[in-house]
Design a protein around this motif. Structure first.
Motif, short mmCIF file in Angstrom:
data_model
loop_
_atom_site.label_atom_id
_atom_site.label_comp_id
_atom_site.label_asym_id
_atom_site.label_seq_id
_atom_site.Cartn_x
_atom_site.Cartn_y
_atom_site.Cartn_z
N VAL A 1 0.85 -1.19 0.00
CA VAL A 1 0.00 0.00 0.00
C VAL A 1 0.88 1.23 0.00
O VAL A 1 1.84 1.33 0.79
N VAL A 2 0.56 2.18 -0.89
CA VAL A 2 1.27 3.45 -0.96
C VAL A 2 0.27 4.56 -0.66
O VAL A 2 -0.88 4.49 -1.08
N ALA A 3 0.68 5.56 0.10
CA ALA A 3 -0.22 6.64 0.51
C ALA A 3 0.28 7.99 0.04
O ALA A 3 1.48 8.29 0.10
N HIS A 4 -0.67 8.83 -0.40
CA HIS A 4 -0.43 10.26 -0.52
C HIS A 4 -0.73 10.84 0.85
O HIS A 4 -1.89 10.80 1.30
N VAL A 5 0.29 11.36 1.53
CA VAL A 5 0.08 11.96 2.85
C VAL A 5 0.28 13.47 2.74
O VAL A 5 1.25 13.94 2.17
N GLU A 6 -0.70 14.20 3.26
CA GLU A 6 -0.62 15.65 3.26
C GLU A 6 -1.49 16.16 4.40
O GLU A 6 -2.66 15.79 4.50
#
Length: 326
Positions: A166-171
């Motif tokens: 799993v890859v996340a866009h974190v902001e």
């Protein structure tokens, strides 16, 4: 050609670098492993420009899973993909002008059971059925709702059951910690909206892959500084950094991005480490053996020259390459 001693080339560029030539044209240069851009959006770029400008493989981190599944196999660049962004109801990138409805799925139910409408397992299963190599989640609290911890944990668990990272866009504040607590395997961007502390950075370095995307912050100096400092600390802590550009974000020609390479270099990812970030096989394990990266002309003489020099890279079939190993 000057400075073509193979030992000197390997010292500067890594163990797989070698002087060589193209057999058909007899053009001399440096041969390197095949390069991957680990963050692109194919529906927003001219894909055919990637290979002539040094990119042999690319990872689409947010696209139409059905269209991606229907892509013809073979040829270059090699493409792996996440399929659609999985996001909370009304979360990022829902409603963004660059993100048609096909590229996101709203998860409204934390159900781990397949077939539940709007369920976590249902969303993961759709991407897996379409051939995804990785599952993408959006954790952008600066732009709307995000998954609660329970739902995110279910998405991660469902992906793991299917053998997918799993890859996340974190902001947004606390989003990197949320991803870490859920066991997210990778971050699609170096965290840029906050400066991470030592404990969070050390946890990330021990468990995650970070895709660089440093050069997208040209209009936001605070974000650029945060990302550069976070990546430098992550690298110092032993973290695995891979090259990625978020191509499709902004008006850039497809191919190797010298600005991204320069930003990585400034963050301490230099020389052999920079080549390793470009050649990393994430999210898979197989490397691209049928082609190599070829940079014509003389090799760089110093570490400082490498980012600009790599801008001339192209993709060449291995059968056309003659390496000078002596």
């Amino acid at each position: 050609m000057l400075h073509t001693d193979p030992f000197a080339v390997r010292e500067l560029l890594g163990p797989d670098a070698a002087p060589g030539r193209r057999a058909i044209t007899n053009e001399h240069g440096i041969v390197l492993p095949a390069f991957t851009d680990h963050h692109v959006h194919l529906h927003l770029i001219e894909e055919q420009d990637l290979a002539p400008h040094g990119v042999a493989a690319a990872v689409d981190l947010g696209g139409d899973p059905v269209a991606l599944a229907r892509r013809p196999r073979g040829g270059f660049p090699r493409i792996s993909y996440a399929g659609a962004f999985l996001t909370a109801k009304g979360g990022y990138p829902v409603g963004r002008p660059w993100a048609p409805e096909a590229v996101w799925r709203e998860v409204a139910d934390a159900s781990p059971h397949p077939g539940v409408p709007g369920g976590a397992a249902t969303a993961v299963d759709e991407q897996a059925a379409c051939g995804a190599s990785v599952i993408k989640v959006a954790l952008n609290s600066a732009a709307g709702p995000v998954f609660d911890a329970e739902t995110l944990a279910v998405v991660v668990a469902c992906a793991r059951e299917r053998g997918l990272p799993v890859v996340a866009h974190v902001e947004g504040e606390g989003m990197t910690r949320l991803a870490l607590d859920a066991g997210v395997d990778a971050l699609a961007h170096t965290p840029f909206s906050e400066r991470l502390g030592i404990r969070v950075t050390s946890r990330a370095a021990a468990t995650q892959v970070w895709v660089s995307t440093l050069d997208i912050h040209g209009d936001d100096p605070d974000a650029a500084e945060n990302a550069a400092l976070n990546l430098a600390a992550f690298r110092e802590a032993g973290g695995r950094v891979v090259y990625g550009t978020d191509l499709g974000n902004g008006d850039r020609t497809a191919g190797i991005q010298s600005g991204e390479l320069a930003a990585l270099d400034r963050a301490g990812v230099r020389g052999p480490a920079l080549i390793a970030a470009l050649a990393d096989p994430w999210p898979g394990t197989a490397t691209t053996h049928a082609v190599a990266t070829f940079v014509p002309g003389e090799p760089p003489e110093t570490l400082d020259e490498i980012p600009g020099w790599l801008g001339a890279a192209t993709v060449v079939p291995e059968e056309e390459i003659v390496r000078d190993e002596h």
